[in-house]
Scaffold this active site. Sequence first.
Site, PDB file in Angstrom:
ATOM      1  N   CYS A 135       0.663  -1.206   0.047  1.00 24.19           N
ATOM      2  CA  CYS A 135       0.162   0.089   0.118  1.00 24.19           C
ATOM      3  C   CYS A 135       0.825   1.202  -0.105  1.00 24.19           C
ATOM      4  O   CYS A 135       1.405   1.716   1.124  1.00 24.19           O
ATOM      5  CB  CYS A 135      -0.851   0.014   1.140  1.00 24.19           C
ATOM      6  SG  CYS A 135      -2.091   1.484   1.190  1.00 24.19           S
ATOM      7  N   CYS A 138      -0.379   4.044   2.067  1.00 28.43           N
ATOM      8  CA  CYS A 138      -0.207   3.961   3.595  1.00 28.43           C
ATOM      9  C   CYS A 138       1.163   4.154   3.951  1.00 28.43           C
ATOM     10  O   CYS A 138       1.543   4.813   5.117  1.00 28.43           O
ATOM     11  CB  CYS A 138      -0.602   2.403   3.794  1.00 28.43           C
ATOM     12  SG  CYS A 138      -2.068   1.891   3.443  1.00 28.43           S
ATOM     13  N   ASP A 139       2.099   3.683   3.215  1.00 27.77           N
ATOM     14  CA  ASP A 139       3.596   3.501   3.746  1.00 27.77           C
ATOM     15  C   ASP A 139       4.561   4.518   2.853  1.00 27.77           C
ATOM     16  O   ASP A 139       5.579   4.766   3.234  1.00 27.77           O
ATOM     17  CB  ASP A 139       4.171   2.152   3.382  1.00 27.77           C
ATOM     18  CG  ASP A 139       3.118   1.232   4.504  1.00 27.77           C
ATOM     19  OD1 ASP A 139       2.701   1.648   5.384  1.00 27.77           O
ATOM     20  OD2 ASP A 139       2.872   0.132   3.970  1.00 27.77           O
TER      21      ASP A 139
END
Length: 313
Positions: A135, A138-139
């Site tokens: 992701c 997300c990261d």
Amino acid sequence: MENVIRCLIIGSGPAGLTAAIYASRAGLNPILYEGSQPGGQLTQTTDIENFPGYPEGIGGYEMMEDLRKQALRFGTQIRVGAITSVDFSQKPYSLVVAGQEELRAHTVIIATGASARYLGIEDETKYRGAGVSACATCDGFFFRKKTVAVVGGGDTACEEALYLASLCQKVYLIVRRNVLRASMVMQKRVFAAANIEILFEYQVAGLTGNGKVEGADLLFRKGTAEEEKLHIDIDGFFLGIGHKPNSEVFKPYIETDANGYIITKGRSQSTNVEGVFAAGDVADPDYRQAVTSAGSGCKAAIEAERYLLEKNL
């Protein structure tokens, strides 16, 4: 009717636990089954910095523990077990746990999430949470001004690569075929990005690093006479080969799209079966964020409460 669960929640990620919090506070006495991965995908995420309420960030496991404690505080019963079959053809609905115990429920909230597709190489597990991610949204923030690689040639991979290109110094896009499968719009954007280098006809042989990802070993035209090895130095490795929604067990009754994502009606979390709702990644091919999952879990619980009131159950 005796021994019928008013609200059964399947899944213990942000969607399932948020639904449990709302359902508990509404007096629905929900029972939640957390399956084989309590806390869902987020428990494998090292740091979460984009969920509201944690200004310093928080570990994925710790955040899911907070949500779990909150659900328990309001009276949610949390049980361990996977739902292996369902019968939504008659009310109250029937669900079987681990092929043995049968449950009956007036409403069901499906929050079983989606599983990221991985290449299947050993190093993906070894470095998961230490440079390997599925992701970018997300990261990606943790790799600002660094060099990363994205695997895949479809829209998902291109979206990930473009997002990372806005943060990172350089992005390698590793494509197994000699063309991109993404839409033409996505292809044009990727080709126009100065800091994205596309490596066509390469496959990943392994990842290297001391405790965290520091490089990747690639094979050009693997298995042919032209096979060549290539090593690239990277700080992060992103999978862009899609997700698989965990919806298989519900498919005999619940409508899904071509990729298996549960279809919900309009702005609601309602499925095609009355009294059955879906929330989180299992019904979300677009965003796949903890905060959107939590929001959909809230909606599902409120809709379940309204349904029970309407049916006087």
